[in-house]
Scaffold this motif. Structure first.
Motif, mmCIF file in Angstrom:
data_model
loop_
_atom_site.group_PDB
_atom_site.id
_atom_site.type_symbol
_atom_site.label_atom_id
_atom_site.label_comp_id
_atom_site.label_asym_id
_atom_site.label_seq_id
_atom_site.Cartn_x
_atom_site.Cartn_y
_atom_site.Cartn_z
ATOM 1 N N LEU A 141 0.839 -1.201 0.000
ATOM 2 C CA LEU A 141 0.000 0.000 0.000
ATOM 3 C C LEU A 141 0.877 1.255 0.000
ATOM 4 O O LEU A 141 0.607 2.228 -0.724
ATOM 5 C CB LEU A 141 -0.918 -0.001 1.228
ATOM 6 C CG LEU A 141 -2.015 -1.068 1.250
ATOM 7 C CD1 LEU A 141 -2.789 -1.011 2.565
ATOM 8 C CD2 LEU A 141 -2.965 -0.903 0.073
ATOM 9 N N PHE A 142 1.938 1.219 0.792
ATOM 10 C CA PHE A 142 2.868 2.347 0.799
ATOM 11 C C PHE A 142 3.563 2.494 -0.559
ATOM 12 O O PHE A 142 3.781 3.618 -1.043
ATOM 13 C CB PHE A 142 3.910 2.174 1.904
ATOM 14 C CG PHE A 142 3.499 2.774 3.213
ATOM 15 C CD1 PHE A 142 3.397 4.145 3.363
ATOM 16 C CD2 PHE A 142 3.210 1.966 4.299
ATOM 17 C CE1 PHE A 142 3.019 4.707 4.577
ATOM 18 C CE2 PHE A 142 2.826 2.515 5.507
ATOM 19 C CZ PHE A 142 2.731 3.895 5.649
ATOM 20 N N PHE A 143 3.923 1.380 -1.155
ATOM 21 C CA PHE A 143 4.601 1.415 -2.450
ATOM 22 C C PHE A 143 3.725 2.095 -3.502
ATOM 23 O O PHE A 143 4.197 2.920 -4.300
ATOM 24 C CB PHE A 143 4.965 -0.003 -2.877
ATOM 25 C CG PHE A 143 5.781 -0.078 -4.134
ATOM 26 C CD1 PHE A 143 6.876 0.745 -4.321
ATOM 27 C CD2 PHE A 143 5.455 -0.993 -5.124
ATOM 28 C CE1 PHE A 143 7.641 0.668 -5.478
ATOM 29 C CE2 PHE A 143 6.207 -1.075 -6.285
ATOM 30 C CZ PHE A 143 7.306 -0.241 -6.460
ATOM 31 N N ILE A 144 2.447 1.777 -3.501
ATOM 32 C CA ILE A 144 1.506 2.398 -4.433
ATOM 33 C C ILE A 144 1.441 3.904 -4.191
ATOM 34 O O ILE A 144 1.411 4.709 -5.130
ATOM 35 C CB ILE A 144 0.113 1.753 -4.306
ATOM 36 C CG1 ILE A 144 0.173 0.284 -4.744
ATOM 37 C CG2 ILE A 144 -0.916 2.507 -5.143
ATOM 38 C CD1 ILE A 144 -1.092 -0.498 -4.439
ATOM 39 N N ILE A 145 1.433 4.291 -2.912
ATOM 40 C CA ILE A 145 1.405 5.726 -2.565
ATOM 41 C C ILE A 145 2.689 6.411 -3.035
ATOM 42 O O ILE A 145 2.648 7.506 -3.608
ATOM 43 C CB ILE A 145 1.205 5.901 -1.047
ATOM 44 C CG1 ILE A 145 -0.211 5.472 -0.647
ATOM 45 C CG2 ILE A 145 1.452 7.351 -0.622
ATOM 46 C CD1 ILE A 145 -0.452 5.439 0.854
ATOM 47 N N PHE A 146 3.838 5.793 -2.787
ATOM 48 C CA PHE A 146 5.105 6.387 -3.219
ATOM 49 C C PHE A 146 5.131 6.582 -4.739
ATOM 50 O O PHE A 146 5.619 7.606 -5.236
ATOM 51 C CB PHE A 146 6.282 5.490 -2.814
ATOM 52 C CG PHE A 146 6.471 5.328 -1.337
ATOM 53 C CD1 PHE A 146 6.070 6.318 -0.450
ATOM 54 C CD2 PHE A 146 7.046 4.178 -0.821
ATOM 55 C CE1 PHE A 146 6.249 6.173 0.923
ATOM 56 C CE2 PHE A 146 7.239 4.020 0.541
ATOM 57 C CZ PHE A 146 6.836 5.009 1.420
ATOM 58 N N LEU A 147 4.608 5.600 -5.474
ATOM 59 C CA LEU A 147 4.658 5.662 -6.929
ATOM 60 C C LEU A 147 3.721 6.727 -7.493
ATOM 61 O O LEU A 147 4.081 7.458 -8.421
ATOM 62 C CB LEU A 147 4.282 4.302 -7.531
ATOM 63 C CG LEU A 147 5.295 3.160 -7.402
ATOM 64 C CD1 LEU A 147 4.721 1.886 -7.989
ATOM 65 C CD2 LEU A 147 6.603 3.509 -8.098
#
Length: 465
Positions: A141-147
């Motif tokens: 979920l964090f990875f999606i936000i970072f991207l």
């Protein structure tokens, strides 16, 4: 109980809601990333004397689900996943819809779906399994936000914030050691100094990620003086050494190996690190702690050249190897393709070994709980990342400035993969966010360089048309 309730209401619910409603996305993301890195049991004084007390006497909701209740850290995990999903839904239309890692994320979604299905197996355990599923969801979920919601500068601010958190942790650890005068039982059930964490691994892993940032990113992309970088790295290195986390000692040397252009410098760094470790434990008269963490009798090795294992239990290399073989043989016998189901490993350990323990190897754990199907999907997910980064090497001549950031992401990816071999890495979900942060940093920097080169070509074409 009153203090726990206040923390849940204000720290877990009201403050994230306020930042979300205020539409201060940067502050929201910073808070969501870094607050979980502070162990709530340590900060609230709810420190337990042994594993059984920690497991069976949780700070809140102690009788939930057959006695394995929630502490503040467990409650925060559940609430944090909720807030991350809400954030993605609220900001869906304002996101950049990054497509590059879509294939990787689709593979992981299939893996998560299979993992959720295994919760229905009769040998699975919903209590342990549902928590593990949330820990698998959390970093993605964090990875999606970072991207989709952060540019390179925002991600750099996150990494600078990481530096501040790490420095506070190390200074707190050193002050605590000086105050107590030893390395014993600073908090909880583990030895060593780990700042605001109750376990040496996440603390050491966080410091190693910060060291990678300072060596590969801060120095080259933002013009920080080499002296400031090396002073910061030296302080963080002391923190890693004092953490007593064996795998992060290895990671530290691995980072220096990638960074060192001259292997002589790397060799000197290794010798200096070993000297500092030995001197530290000698000063505190705890040489036996160092030997037990390594797992062999050092004096026997030096004087006679013989390797003799010492220590017992699953903290030693021999104990963990026995646990891995026991787990693999069990799953091969029972259900190799589908596994025991999420949470089934801990449940099986409780019934057969009559104690609560973890696998200390995420590859074995994924195989044990999701079978060969789940293990294949899990490994294929990381292989897809490796394939992407390997494909970008063809652009190193076109964009030479990306080489140092490429080394950074390779170091972070390798650190993550290596820790899966010896520790319960996924249980420490809050620091697993950091390698995915490095993946996003690489992508953003890579795309910025591509855009700069494109603009230069366009300017050149216009000028000479």
């Amino acid at each position: 109980m009153t203090m726990n309730l206040i923390i849940i209401i204000f720290g877990f619910i009201l403050l994230p809601a306020f930042l979300l409603l205020k539409k201060d996305n940067s502050a929201f993301i910073n808070y969501m990333v870094f607050f979980p890195m502070f162990d709530m049991n340590l900060l609230t004084g709810n420190v337990f004397s042994d594993i059984d007390e920690y497991i069976y006497h949780k700070a809140i909701l102690g009788n939930l689900l057959g006695g394995f209740g929630l502490d503040l850290n467990g409650a925060r995990l559940i609430i944090w996943v909720f807030w991350l999903i809400i954030y993605l839904l609220v900001n869906h239309y304002s996101s950049s819809k990054e497509k590059i890692f879509a294939k990787n994320l689709m593979i992981y979604l299939i893996f998560l779906t299979w993992a959720a299905i295994t919760l229905t197996f009769p040998t699975a355990d919903f209590n342990f399994g549902s928590r593990f599923l949330l820990k698998l969801v959390y970093p993605i979920l964090f990875f999606i936000i970072f991207l989709n919601h952060c540019d390179f500068e925002k991600l750099h601010v996150l990494l600078k914030s990481l530096s501040v958190v790490c420095f506070i942790n190390v200074l707190f650890s050193i002050i605590l050691i000086v105050y107590r005068g030893d390395l014993y039982n600073i908090a909880g059930t583990h030895l060593g100094a780990r700042g605001f964490n109750l376990h040496p691994f996440p603390y050491g892993f966080m410091l190693c990620n910060c060291i990678s940032y300072k060596l590969f990113i801060e120095k080259y992309t933002h013009g920080v003086s080499i002296m400031k970088v090396y002073i910061g790295v030296a302080l963080l290195t002391i923190g890693v050494i004092l953490s007593l986390s064996r795998i992060t000692w290895v990671l530290l040397l691995f980072i220096f190996l990638i960074y060192s252009k001259k292997k002589v410098l790397f060799l000197l760094t290794v010798i200096a690190s070993v000297f500092i470790i030995a001197l530290t434990f000698k000063l505190f008269n705890h040489s036996e702690i160092l030997a037990s963490r390594i797992g062999i009798d050092l004096i026997q090795l030096i004087q006679h050249g013989e390797v003799e294992a010492i220590g017992e239990g699953y903290g030693t290399a021999s104990g963990r190897t026995a646990m891995w073989l026991f787990t693999i043989n069990t799953v091969l016998t029972k259900n190799p393709f589908f596994g025991l189901g999420l949470g089934g490993t801990e449940k099986y350990y409780l019934t057969t070994l009559n104690e609560f323990t973890l696998t200390h190897n995420e590859y074995v754990r994924i195989f044990s709980e999701t079978g060969l199907i789940g293990l294949f999907l899990f490994l294929f997910f990381f292989y897809s990342f490796l394939s992407f980064f390997r494909a970008t090497t063809k652009d190193l001549k076109t964009y030479p400035d990306i080489l140092i950031v490429y080394k950074y992401v390779v170091a972070c990816l390798c650190m993550l993969v290596l820790t899966f071999l010896t520790d319960n890495t996924l249980n420490n979900y809050f620091v697993i966010v950091l390698p995915f942060l490095s993946f996003a940093v690489f992508l953003k920097y890579y795309k910025d360089l591509q855009n700069e080169c494109l603009l230069l070509r366009q300017d050149y074409s216009i000028k000479y048309e």
